[in-house]
Scaffold this active site. Structure first.
Site, mmCIF file in Angstrom:
data_model
loop_
_atom_site.group_PDB
_atom_site.id
_atom_site.type_symbol
_atom_site.label_atom_id
_atom_site.label_comp_id
_atom_site.label_asym_id
_atom_site.label_seq_id
_atom_site.Cartn_x
_atom_site.Cartn_y
_atom_site.Cartn_z
ATOM 1 C CB SER A 60 -0.851 0.011 1.278
ATOM 2 O OG SER A 60 -1.529 1.233 1.415
ATOM 3 C CE1 TYR A 114 -4.203 -2.084 5.159
ATOM 4 C CE2 TYR A 114 -3.367 0.102 4.619
ATOM 5 C CZ TYR A 114 -3.885 -1.124 4.221
ATOM 6 O OH TYR A 114 -4.074 -1.378 2.878
HETATM 7 P P1 NDP Z 1 -11.376 -5.744 -0.629
HETATM 8 O O1 NDP Z 1 -11.913 -5.660 0.749
HETATM 9 O O2 NDP Z 1 -12.298 -5.504 -1.771
HETATM 10 O O3 NDP Z 1 -10.645 -7.139 -0.847
HETATM 11 C C1 NDP Z 1 -9.939 -7.796 0.186
HETATM 12 C C2 NDP Z 1 -9.873 -9.272 -0.141
HETATM 13 O O4 NDP Z 1 -9.150 -9.932 0.905
HETATM 14 C C3 NDP Z 1 -11.244 -9.923 -0.232
HETATM 15 O O5 NDP Z 1 -11.280 -10.746 -1.373
HETATM 16 C C4 NDP Z 1 -11.330 -10.759 1.034
HETATM 17 O O6 NDP Z 1 -12.071 -11.931 0.763
HETATM 18 C C5 NDP Z 1 -9.856 -11.092 1.252
HETATM 19 N N1 NDP Z 1 -9.578 -11.517 2.618
HETATM 20 C C6 NDP Z 1 -9.709 -10.823 3.765
HETATM 21 N N2 NDP Z 1 -9.384 -11.599 4.824
HETATM 22 C C7 NDP Z 1 -9.043 -12.810 4.323
HETATM 23 C C8 NDP Z 1 -8.605 -14.035 4.885
HETATM 24 N N3 NDP Z 1 -8.473 -14.182 6.226
HETATM 25 N N4 NDP Z 1 -8.335 -15.064 4.080
HETATM 26 C C9 NDP Z 1 -8.474 -14.944 2.739
HETATM 27 N N5 NDP Z 1 -8.872 -13.803 2.124
HETATM 28 C C10 NDP Z 1 -9.158 -12.766 2.929
HETATM 29 O O7 NDP Z 1 -10.170 -4.709 -0.669
HETATM 30 P P2 NDP Z 1 -9.009 -4.407 -1.747
HETATM 31 O O8 NDP Z 1 -9.258 -5.084 -3.012
HETATM 32 O O9 NDP Z 1 -8.801 -2.959 -1.739
HETATM 33 O O10 NDP Z 1 -7.753 -5.075 -1.002
HETATM 34 C C11 NDP Z 1 -6.773 -5.864 -1.645
HETATM 35 C C12 NDP Z 1 -5.396 -5.476 -1.139
HETATM 36 O O11 NDP Z 1 -5.092 -4.150 -1.562
HETATM 37 C C13 NDP Z 1 -5.254 -5.489 0.381
HETATM 38 O O12 NDP Z 1 -4.019 -6.100 0.725
HETATM 39 C C14 NDP Z 1 -5.226 -4.002 0.730
HETATM 40 O O13 NDP Z 1 -4.519 -3.761 1.922
HETATM 41 C C15 NDP Z 1 -4.541 -3.433 -0.483
HETATM 42 N N6 NDP Z 1 -4.736 -2.000 -0.684
HETATM 43 C C16 NDP Z 1 -5.955 -1.484 -1.032
HETATM 44 C C17 NDP Z 1 -6.118 -0.121 -1.187
HETATM 45 C C18 NDP Z 1 -7.442 0.500 -1.526
HETATM 46 O O14 NDP Z 1 -7.571 1.724 -1.500
HETATM 47 N N7 NDP Z 1 -8.457 -0.281 -1.880
HETATM 48 C C19 NDP Z 1 -5.007 0.817 -1.025
HETATM 49 C C20 NDP Z 1 -3.771 0.169 -0.672
HETATM 50 C C21 NDP Z 1 -3.653 -1.182 -0.521
HETATM 51 P P3 NDP Z 1 -13.058 -12.685 1.786
HETATM 52 O O15 NDP Z 1 -13.634 -11.659 2.705
HETATM 53 O O16 NDP Z 1 -14.058 -13.320 0.854
HETATM 54 O O17 NDP Z 1 -12.187 -13.710 2.458
#
Ligand code: NDP
Length: 245
Positions: A143, A156
């Protein structure tokens, strides 16, 4: 679908929404074989079905990245389905924001378990297979918060700084495995839907609504790194909205 000679088997964690889902769509459209993992399996099943209808080899498995057993079973499923593991996109993440003084300790632990331990478990699950194959690629989604610290995002940020550190260490120790850190800024997804203090969540949502770029922009960056030749290792990509300060 355009099929290139270098189609790869790509494992994507957190493929049920946001950046992981967009990455699955992007890579499948290029002809890569994708294995989708997350906890919300009904979403994964629908996405995998849609990708297969588009002609892409796609499969899904339930995955909880906080469990080493679950992550190892996910890697084993890739071998079972596709016979190899070329790329792991360690994308699953959570961001329950709050001031440290709120002492939301369960959420601190969740961030450490998903954002840091989950990434380490992913590496542990695929590295032996990549070494046996003589190559591979680990893409860790960090991030902008892996480069800077802001109020309510200390824990975070700590997990994302840690991902940068371990990625650099892995890169230095690897001669056959490529290591890429992709650091998004505000991106449209479900990240601010869950957890954290009400104030911090509202502030993050307001900023995201004003600024956020589509998840496909991050998927494009991930695809760019994956599609480089084997001797070209893109180590770091920061992709944020032009208007983000
Ligand atoms: P979302 O919340 O849309 O996606 C997060 C994903 O992580 C979901 O598919 C969720 O699936 C999965 N997840 C969460 N916990 C678990 C777990 N214990 N096991 C398996 N899967 C898990 O957010 P983003 O797409 O934004 O996030 C993706 C990445 O991007 C993250 O690492 C986030 O920190 C990073 N990021 C995002 C930013 C933004 O502005 N959106 C900015 C900077 C970084 P499920 O709940 O079905 O398990």
């Amino acid at each position: 679908m355009t099929t290139s000679a270098a189609t790869k088997t790509v494992l994507i964690t957190g493929a049920s929404s946001g950046i992981g889902e967009a990455t699955a769509r992007r890579l499948a459209a290029q002809g890569h074989r994708v294995l989708l993992g997350a906890r919300r399996t009904e979403r994964l099943a629908a996405l995998a079905k849609e990708l297969r209808h588009g002609g892409a080899p796609a499969a899904h498995r339930e995955l909880d990245v906080t469990s080493l057993d679950s992550v190892q079973a996910f890697a084993a499923a890739a071998i079972e389905e596709f016979g190899r593991i070329d790329v792991l996109v360690n994308n699953a993440g959570v961001m329950p924001l709050s001031p440290i003084a709120d002492l939301r300790i369960a959420e601190w632990e969740q961030m450490i378990d998903v954002n840091l331990r989950g990434v380490l478990f992913g590496i542990a699950a695929v590295l032996p297979q990549m070494r046996r194959q003589g190559g591979g690629h680990i893409v860790n989604v960090s991030s902008v918060s892996g480069h800077r610290v802001d109020p309510t995002a200390a824990v975070y940020s700590a997990t994302k700084f840690a991902v940068a550190a371990l990625s650099e260490g892995l890169r230095q120790e690897s001669r056959d495995v490529r290591v890429t850190v992709v650091s998004p800024g505000f991106t449209r997804s479900e990240l601010t839907d869950r957890g954290g203090s009400a104030e911090a969540r509202a502030a993050a949502r307001a900023a995201a609504e004003q600024l956020a770029i589509p998840a496909s922009a991050i998927a494009d960056a991930i695809a760019f790194a994956i599609d480089q030749p084997a001797n070209v290792d893109v180590n770091e990509l920061v992709v944020r909205p032009t208007a983000q300060g």
